[in-house]
Design a protein around this motif. Structure first.
Motif, PDB file in Angstrom:
ATOM      1  N   LEU A 107     -30.302  15.297 -83.235  1.00 36.31           N
ATOM      2  CA  LEU A 107     -29.132  15.825 -83.935  1.00 36.31           C
ATOM      3  C   LEU A 107     -28.357  16.838 -83.092  1.00 36.31           C
ATOM      4  CD1 LEU A 107     -30.209  16.149 -87.656  1.00 36.31           C
ATOM      5  CD2 LEU A 107     -29.034  14.318 -86.490  1.00 36.31           C
ATOM      6  N   ILE A 108     -29.031  17.503 -82.127  1.00 37.42           N
ATOM      7  CA  ILE A 108     -28.285  18.465 -81.294  1.00 37.42           C
ATOM      8  C   ILE A 108     -27.217  17.728 -80.482  1.00 37.42           C
ATOM      9  CG2 ILE A 108     -28.433  20.308 -79.600  1.00 37.42           C
ATOM     10  CD1 ILE A 108     -31.334  20.566 -80.137  1.00 37.42           C
ATOM     11  N   TYR A 109     -27.547  16.511 -80.027  1.00 36.11           N
ATOM     12  CA  TYR A 109     -26.631  15.779 -79.142  1.00 36.11           C
ATOM     13  C   TYR A 109     -25.332  15.390 -79.829  1.00 36.11           C
ATOM     14  CZ  TYR A 109     -30.069  15.413 -75.447  1.00 36.11           C
ATOM     15  OH  TYR A 109     -30.942  15.712 -74.437  1.00 36.11           O
ATOM     16  N   VAL A 110     -25.293  15.445 -81.167  1.00 38.65           N
ATOM     17  CA  VAL A 110     -24.085  15.026 -81.877  1.00 38.65           C
ATOM     18  C   VAL A 110     -22.885  15.867 -81.472  1.00 38.65           C
ATOM     19  CG1 VAL A 110     -23.041  14.845 -84.157  1.00 38.65           C
ATOM     20  CG2 VAL A 110     -25.375  14.128 -83.826  1.00 38.65           C
ATOM     21  N   VAL A 111     -23.096  17.188 -81.247  1.00 35.43           N
ATOM     22  CA  VAL A 111     -21.933  18.059 -81.046  1.00 35.43           C
ATOM     23  C   VAL A 111     -21.625  18.388 -79.589  1.00 35.43           C
ATOM     24  CG1 VAL A 111     -21.878  19.160 -83.278  1.00 35.43           C
ATOM     25  CG2 VAL A 111     -23.413  20.030 -81.525  1.00 35.43           C
ATOM     26  N   ILE A 112     -22.500  18.005 -78.636  1.00 37.49           N
ATOM     27  CA  ILE A 112     -22.256  18.407 -77.255  1.00 37.49           C
ATOM     28  C   ILE A 112     -21.076  17.623 -76.683  1.00 37.49           C
ATOM     29  CG2 ILE A 112     -23.227  18.504 -74.939  1.00 37.49           C
ATOM     30  CD1 ILE A 112     -25.952  18.825 -76.234  1.00 37.49           C
ATOM     31  N   PRO A 113     -19.986  18.304 -76.305  1.00 40.25           N
ATOM     32  CA  PRO A 113     -18.825  17.587 -75.784  1.00 40.25           C
ATOM     33  C   PRO A 113     -18.961  17.314 -74.289  1.00 40.25           C
ATOM     34  CG  PRO A 113     -18.290  19.892 -76.049  1.00 40.25           C
ATOM     35  CD  PRO A 113     -19.736  19.753 -76.393  1.00 40.25           C
ATOM     36  N   ALA A 114     -18.598  16.085 -73.864  1.00 39.46           N
ATOM     37  CA  ALA A 114     -18.656  15.742 -72.446  1.00 39.46           C
ATOM     38  C   ALA A 114     -17.289  15.357 -71.918  1.00 39.46           C
ATOM     39  CB  ALA A 114     -19.652  14.606 -72.224  1.00 39.46           C
ATOM     40  N   GLY A 115     -16.231  15.555 -72.699  1.00 40.19           N
ATOM     41  CA  GLY A 115     -14.883  15.220 -72.282  1.00 40.19           C
ATOM     42  C   GLY A 115     -13.960  15.415 -73.466  1.00 40.19           C
ATOM     43  N   PRO A 116     -12.633  15.357 -73.249  1.00 41.46           N
ATOM     44  CA  PRO A 116     -11.716  15.598 -74.371  1.00 41.46           C
ATOM     45  C   PRO A 116     -11.956  14.657 -75.552  1.00 41.46           C
ATOM     46  CG  PRO A 116     -10.559  14.807 -72.411  1.00 41.46           C
ATOM     47  CD  PRO A 116     -11.931  15.136 -71.993  1.00 41.46           C
ATOM     48  N   ASP A 117     -12.321  13.407 -75.292  1.00 39.90           N
ATOM     49  CA  ASP A 117     -12.641  12.491 -76.392  1.00 39.90           C
ATOM     50  C   ASP A 117     -14.099  12.063 -76.358  1.00 39.90           C
ATOM     51  OD1 ASP A 117      -9.868  12.351 -77.180  1.00 39.90           O
ATOM     52  OD2 ASP A 117      -9.593  11.194 -75.335  1.00 39.90           O
ATOM     53  N   ASP A 124     -16.467  21.236 -86.946  1.00 40.92           N
ATOM     54  CA  ASP A 124     -15.839  22.559 -86.911  1.00 40.92           C
ATOM     55  C   ASP A 124     -16.864  23.653 -86.679  1.00 40.92           C
ATOM     56  OD1 ASP A 124     -13.381  21.513 -87.373  1.00 40.92           O
ATOM     57  OD2 ASP A 124     -13.577  21.611 -89.544  1.00 40.92           O
ATOM     58  N   VAL A 125     -18.096  23.434 -87.177  1.00 39.19           N
ATOM     59  CA  VAL A 125     -19.108  24.483 -87.083  1.00 39.19           C
ATOM     60  C   VAL A 125     -19.963  24.320 -85.839  1.00 39.19           C
ATOM     61  CG1 VAL A 125     -19.250  25.057 -89.506  1.00 39.19           C
ATOM     62  CG2 VAL A 125     -20.562  23.154 -88.620  1.00 39.19           C
ATOM     63  N   GLY A 126     -19.559  23.407 -84.941  1.00 41.12           N
ATOM     64  CA  GLY A 126     -20.226  23.091 -83.682  1.00 41.12           C
ATOM     65  C   GLY A 126     -21.507  23.810 -83.339  1.00 41.12           C
ATOM     66  N   ILE A 127     -21.380  24.988 -82.734  1.00 38.99           N
ATOM     67  CA  ILE A 127     -22.542  25.668 -82.189  1.00 38.99           C
ATOM     68  C   ILE A 127     -23.501  26.105 -83.292  1.00 38.99           C
ATOM     69  CG2 ILE A 127     -21.247  27.854 -82.045  1.00 38.99           C
ATOM     70  CD1 ILE A 127     -24.106  26.672 -79.822  1.00 38.99           C
ATOM     71  N   PHE A 128     -22.932  26.470 -84.445  1.00 39.55           N
ATOM     72  CA  PHE A 128     -23.759  26.871 -85.587  1.00 39.55           C
ATOM     73  C   PHE A 128     -24.645  25.707 -86.024  1.00 39.55           C
ATOM     74  CE2 PHE A 128     -24.306  27.814 -90.143  1.00 39.55           C
ATOM     75  CZ  PHE A 128     -24.866  29.072 -90.019  1.00 39.55           C
ATOM     76  N   TYR A 129     -24.035  24.524 -86.081  1.00 48.98           N
ATOM     77  CA  TYR A 129     -24.772  23.316 -86.431  1.00 48.98           C
ATOM     78  C   TYR A 129     -25.877  23.044 -85.407  1.00 48.98           C
ATOM     79  CZ  TYR A 129     -25.578  18.291 -86.203  1.00 48.98           C
ATOM     80  OH  TYR A 129     -26.171  17.072 -86.095  1.00 48.98           O
TER      81      TYR A 129
ATOM     82  N   VAL B  11     -23.670  12.163 -88.253  1.00 47.34           N
ATOM     83  CA  VAL B  11     -24.911  12.935 -88.215  1.00 47.34           C
ATOM     84  C   VAL B  11     -26.022  12.167 -88.912  1.00 47.34           C
ATOM     85  CG1 VAL B  11     -26.015  15.061 -88.963  1.00 47.34           C
ATOM     86  CG2 VAL B  11     -23.685  15.126 -88.102  1.00 47.34           C
ATOM     87  N   VAL B  12     -25.678  11.572 -90.078  1.00 38.21           N
ATOM     88  CA  VAL B  12     -26.676  10.791 -90.819  1.00 38.21           C
ATOM     89  C   VAL B  12     -27.112   9.586 -89.996  1.00 38.21           C
ATOM     90  CG1 VAL B  12     -27.110   9.507 -92.931  1.00 38.21           C
ATOM     91  CG2 VAL B  12     -25.757  11.582 -93.005  1.00 38.21           C
TER      92      VAL B  12
END
Lengths: 353, 121
Positions: A107-117, A124-129, B11-12
């Motif tokens: 689940l951590i990998y969901v928010v890690i950005p590797a480019g503009p898209d 919105d809660v990126g790092i908190f999530y 996420v799910v």
């Protein structure tokens, strides 16, 4: 639930057009490839080779060129091992514990950005999530420790829980400085804030937050080290004291899932540190919305991530293990007060400048 | 479905991916691995000797005290996050408010310190 609600729910799911499912499938496939590759790469480059060279030995040399396929060979070996459940163990919890640990990594990998898209989901809660899901692994480790019905495992599980929650706080509080400077929790916007940032009015190299948040970076690295239960914070899995702690009763692939979780999380945390402190996928020059960054971005991020990972593993091979009391003292009496001071000082600078 | 919910649907889906990986690999392994049951194998490991008593032994109360402290501080951290994102808008007012909040938080830590809760043993 009423049928009308169900109908609207299925309607909502069906309303998603085909490109959504296609892009989701591509993202799922890519990340499913990235996580094992990352775990293998970190395991080989750092755990096997860098450690060997630091200890004046060669490390594995037989499987593949320079032993590069050693971990794959190990994986195949684990695949053939008998799956043993101790007879006193709580079977359901015992079986589910590695899954919980691995879910937290994925689940951590969901928010890690590797480019503009090139990001799975721009929350919105990126790092908190990311911090929230990374702490899920405590639950998995406690489950493993408790369900094994083994004295070593229980002790290791409790030690792990005590350590992970103690270092969770410096981790969260260290990130706060970055959030104050960027003014957002969204990782994508944190990257842009660094690329467009200025240090006291000079924007020649942007503002990678490591320059202004070096205290935060230091606390973050130490806390990450403890979160990964690596030496010098490997009390919970100390082989010479409690023979592997919560992993002691696990065999075969279930054991390997803990290993994958550890290295997958190591890569994820190194990537998070690269995104928050080293500028992520962006370079301070050029147009950040350019499509080319979707190709160059992952490469830039990978280089920065490996730089952070080198630091993390360097600590791992250098320092001896801390005692339980030293470990708790470091977290509660040094890192937490320091990170609180860091928040206030960052706030003062933010308002004053 | 809104953009917001779509992101969380991903996420799910990732949760499902982790599950698929675990059950897929264990399924693959079940085709390859041997199963030769032997009562000795299922004994609890205790350094090679027969296990004494139950594995669920009593443990140090300290872990519980630290867990309580953690809950307190973690809740405080949740309050600091929204403030941190909006500091530019709040300005000096927000800074002084949060300084007071962190001061009270630090007092709590100091109290625990003085009560020697933070000392192991």
């Amino acid at each position: 639930m009423t049928p009308a609600f169900l109908q609207s729910l299925t309607g909502a799911v069906l309303a998603l057009e085909v490109p959504y499912w296609v892009s989701s499938a591509i993202k799922l496939g890519l990340v499913a490839l990235v996580i094992p590759t990352a775990a293998l790469m970190l395991g080989y480059v750092f755990l096997l080779k860098m450690m060997s060279f630091m200890q004046s030995r060669l490390g594995p040399m037989e499987a593949g060129p320079y032993g590069s396929l050693q971990l794959l060979a190990d994986g195949v070996k684990f695949l053939q091992k008998e799956d043993i459940f101790p007879e006193k163990a709580d079977r359901t919890v015992f079986a589910l514990a590695p899954l919980v640990v691995l879910i937290s990594t994925f689940l951590i990998y969901v928010v890690i950005p590797a480019g503009p898209d090139a990001v799975v989901a721009q929350l919105d809660v990126g790092i908190f999530y990311a911090l929230a899901v990374s702490s899920l692994s405590v639950v998995g480790i406690l489950m493993a420790g408790w369900a094994s019905a083994n004295k070593y495992a229980l002790m290791g599980g409790l030690r792990a829980a005590g350590q992970l929650i103690a270092y969770e706080l410096p981790l969260v509080l260290a990130v706060m400085g970055v959030v104050i400077q960027a003014g957002t929790l969204d990782l994508q916007k944190i990257v842009t804030a660094q690329a467009h940032g200025e240090i006291f009015g000079w924007g020649g190299i942007g503002n990678p937050f490591i320059l202004t948040q070096f205290v935060g970076f230091f606390i973050f690295l130490v806390a990450v080290q403890a979160e990964l239960t690596q030496p010098p914070f490997d009390m919970p899995v100390a082989e010479s004291e409690i023979v592997g702690g919560y992993q002691v009763e696990y065999t075969g692939f279930r054991f390997l899932f803990f290993f994958m979780g550890e290295f997958g999380t190591a890569f994820a945390f190194a990537a998070l540190a690269a995104v928050m402190f080293l500028g992520g996928w962006a370079l301070p020059w050029g147009d950040l919305t350019h499509w080319g960054f979707n190709i160059a971005g992952p490469v830039i991020l990978l280089i920065k991530t490996l730089a952070v990972a080198t630091l993390i593993f360097w600590f791992r091979f250098t320092y001896p293990r801390l005692r339980e009391d030293q470990l708790q003292r470091l977290a509660w009496k040094f890192l937490i007060p320091l990170s609180l001071v860091n928040i206030v000082v960052t706030g003062i600078f933010k308002v004053a400048l | 479905m809104s953009e917001f919910l779509r992101d969380y649907l991903l996420v799910v889906l990732f949760l499902g991916l982790a599950g698929a990986l675990v059950f897929g690999m264990l399924g693959l392994s079940s085709l390859l691995r041997p199963t030769r049951s032997q009562s000795q194998k299922y004994l609890t490991y205790e350094s090679g000797v027969d296990p004494v008593g139950s594995g669920w032994t009593q443990s140090n109360i300290r872990y519980y005290v630290f867990a309580l402290l953690f809950v307190m501080f973690d809740v405080e951290a949740v309050f600091i996050f929204p403030w941190a994102t909006r500091l530019e808008a709040y300005g000096t007012f927000g800074l002084i408010e949060m300084a007071i909040f962190i001061f009270i938080l630090a007092l709590g830590l100091l109290y625990a310190w003085r009560k020697s809760v933070l000392r192991w043993i």
